[in-house]
Design a protein around this motif. Structure first.
Motif, PDB file in Angstrom:
ATOM      1  N   ASP A   1     -10.299 -26.397 -23.786  1.00 44.81           N
ATOM      2  CA  ASP A   1     -11.213 -25.576 -23.835  1.00 44.81           C
ATOM      3  C   ASP A   1     -12.411 -26.000 -23.098  1.00 44.81           C
ATOM      4  O   ASP A   1     -12.312 -27.501 -23.528  1.00 44.81           O
ATOM      5  CB  ASP A   1     -11.626 -25.702 -25.112  1.00 44.81           C
ATOM      6  CG  ASP A   1     -12.945 -23.929 -25.336  1.00 44.81           C
ATOM      7  OD1 ASP A   1     -13.801 -24.268 -25.750  1.00 44.81           O
ATOM      8  OD2 ASP A   1     -13.056 -23.273 -25.181  1.00 44.81           O
TER       9      ASP A   1
ATOM     10  N   TRP B   1     -11.170 -27.703 -33.255  1.00 48.12           N
ATOM     11  CA  TRP B   1     -11.863 -26.862 -32.562  1.00 48.12           C
ATOM     12  C   TRP B   1     -10.535 -26.509 -31.821  1.00 48.12           C
ATOM     13  O   TRP B   1     -10.423 -25.059 -31.878  1.00 48.12           O
ATOM     14  CB  TRP B   1     -12.943 -27.217 -31.429  1.00 48.12           C
ATOM     15  CG  TRP B   1     -13.375 -26.213 -30.314  1.00 48.12           C
ATOM     16  CD1 TRP B   1     -12.983 -25.944 -29.315  1.00 48.12           C
ATOM     17  CD2 TRP B   1     -14.698 -25.777 -31.052  1.00 48.12           C
ATOM     18  NE1 TRP B   1     -13.704 -25.069 -28.904  1.00 48.12           N
ATOM     19  CE2 TRP B   1     -14.769 -24.839 -29.713  1.00 48.12           C
ATOM     20  CE3 TRP B   1     -15.701 -25.217 -31.621  1.00 48.12           C
ATOM     21  CZ2 TRP B   1     -15.609 -23.832 -29.804  1.00 48.12           C
ATOM     22  CZ3 TRP B   1     -16.968 -24.778 -31.853  1.00 48.12           C
ATOM     23  CH2 TRP B   1     -17.138 -23.687 -30.894  1.00 48.12           C
ATOM     24  N   GLY B   2      -9.524 -26.919 -30.692  1.00 43.64           N
ATOM     25  CA  GLY B   2      -8.865 -27.047 -29.940  1.00 43.64           C
ATOM     26  C   GLY B   2      -7.841 -26.704 -30.989  1.00 43.64           C
ATOM     27  O   GLY B   2      -7.328 -25.517 -30.868  1.00 43.64           O
TER      28      GLY B   2
ATOM     29  N   ARG C   1      -9.090 -22.702 -31.491  1.00 42.87           N
ATOM     30  CA  ARG C   1      -8.386 -21.713 -30.270  1.00 42.87           C
ATOM     31  C   ARG C   1      -6.741 -21.153 -30.441  1.00 42.87           C
ATOM     32  O   ARG C   1      -6.724 -20.345 -30.009  1.00 42.87           O
ATOM     33  CB  ARG C   1      -8.915 -22.606 -29.320  1.00 42.87           C
ATOM     34  CG  ARG C   1      -8.392 -21.860 -28.080  1.00 42.87           C
ATOM     35  CD  ARG C   1      -8.644 -23.088 -26.761  1.00 42.87           C
ATOM     36  NE  ARG C   1      -8.716 -22.380 -25.767  1.00 42.87           N
ATOM     37  CZ  ARG C   1      -8.073 -22.865 -24.681  1.00 42.87           C
ATOM     38  NH1 ARG C   1      -7.236 -24.544 -24.692  1.00 42.87           N
ATOM     39  NH2 ARG C   1      -7.659 -22.149 -23.285  1.00 42.87           N
ATOM     40  N   SER C   2      -5.960 -22.557 -30.943  1.00 40.98           N
ATOM     41  CA  SER C   2      -4.802 -21.916 -31.356  1.00 40.98           C
ATOM     42  C   SER C   2      -4.699 -20.649 -31.787  1.00 40.98           C
ATOM     43  O   SER C   2      -3.832 -19.581 -32.214  1.00 40.98           O
ATOM     44  CB  SER C   2      -3.613 -23.191 -31.659  1.00 40.98           C
ATOM     45  OG  SER C   2      -3.942 -24.617 -30.568  1.00 40.98           O
TER      46      SER C   2
ATOM     47  N   SER D   1      -6.670 -18.643 -32.622  1.00 38.27           N
ATOM     48  CA  SER D   1      -7.428 -17.558 -31.328  1.00 38.27           C
ATOM     49  C   SER D   1      -6.385 -16.877 -30.883  1.00 38.27           C
ATOM     50  O   SER D   1      -6.036 -15.618 -30.518  1.00 38.27           O
ATOM     51  CB  SER D   1      -8.353 -17.738 -31.158  1.00 38.27           C
ATOM     52  OG  SER D   1      -9.617 -18.170 -32.404  1.00 38.27           O
ATOM     53  N   ALA D   2      -5.479 -17.641 -30.568  1.00 38.34           N
ATOM     54  CA  ALA D   2      -4.578 -17.412 -29.583  1.00 38.34           C
ATOM     55  C   ALA D   2      -3.719 -16.474 -30.158  1.00 38.34           C
ATOM     56  O   ALA D   2      -3.123 -15.715 -29.159  1.00 38.34           O
ATOM     57  CB  ALA D   2      -3.927 -18.163 -28.668  1.00 38.34           C
TER      58      ALA D   2
ATOM     59  N   GLY E   1      -2.218 -25.498 -27.397  1.00 39.65           N
ATOM     60  CA  GLY E   1      -4.179 -25.557 -28.375  1.00 39.65           C
ATOM     61  C   GLY E   1      -3.713 -27.019 -28.814  1.00 39.65           C
ATOM     62  O   GLY E   1      -4.485 -27.235 -28.637  1.00 39.65           O
TER      63      GLY E   1
END
Length: 232
Positions: free
Chosen positions: A24, A154-155, A158-159, A161-162, A177
């Motif tokens: 990201d 943050w990563g 994001r994972s 969220s995926a 992620g």
């Protein structure tokens, strides 16, 4: 193709370049910042290491030559302007000696105090000058792990969220992620660990150099005090 556990058997590339390219934008900025900090850290490490090594070697030789001489004025004329910490201390002492003894009326006790003050100040100034970049190492050593941790958090967000978007909690969805997140932490540690080690090592060497310069200043002060006593 799926294996018996329902996971993709396609090979996931986990090379540093691939992890960076797939990251990201926020994680990329974290990685770039930490990489630049690491490069600057190593630049400072090599620079300060060379300066300290040279300062210690040159000061040792300078002091040895000074204590062998019988004529301080002659030594000062030829070696007083050397760009060496010990030479700066000697120059401060000689300059104050000349100012204090140039008047007809000599204040011996005041001269001793002024000599001590100016030479101690010279030692402190030299140590401060040589340690001016160490603050950056201390900052990187203390901050870089937390910056990397921010990229990790943050990563991982994001994972998650995926997972929510694809409604799939398989490893194939979350692995990239998480790998990117952990890579940010690794870069943070790569920047912080050398910075902490170098800071502690250089601080020790600077303390040793400072103690050596103070001993030289005390010895020179004693020599000048004896000259004052001869003129009593």
């Amino acid at each position: 193709m799926l294996d018996q556990m329902g996971l993709s058997t396609e090979t996931v590339t986990l090379s540093p370049i691939a992890l960076f390219m797939e990251a990201d934008i926020i994680v990329k900025l974290v990685m770039i910042g930490l990489a630049l900090a690491s490069i600057w850290t190593w630049t400072i490490i090599f620079s300060v290491a060379g300066r300290l090594r040279g300062a210690r070697r040159d000061s040792e030789k300078y002091e040895a030559d000074f204590w062998k001489t019988d004529d301080i004025d002659a030594f000062y004329k030829t070696r007083g302007d050397d760009d060496i910490p010990a030479a700066k201390v000697l120059s401060a002492g000689v300059d104050e000696w000349r100012r204090s003894t140039s008047n007809g009326k000599l204040d011996r006790e005041g001269t001793r105090q002024r000599l001590s003050t100016v030479m101690n100040a010279s030692v402190t100034e030299e140590i401060d000058r040589m340690s001016e970049r160490l603050n950056f190492l201390a900052t990187v050593g203390s901050v870089a792990p937390f910056v990397g941790l921010f990229g990790t958090v943050w990563g991982i967000m994001r994972s998650f969220s995926a997972i929510a978007a694809e409604q799939n909690s398989s490893l194939a969805v979350v692995a990239p992620g998480i790998a990117e997140a952990l890579f940010a932490t690794a870069i943070g540690l790569f920047a912080a660990i050398p910075a902490v080690i170098a800071y502690n090592r250089f601080s020790h060497k600077l303390n040793m150099l400072e103690a050596r310069l103070f001993r030289f200043a005390d010895g020179f002060h004693a020599t000048l005090s004896r000259e004052l006593e001869k003129g009593a």
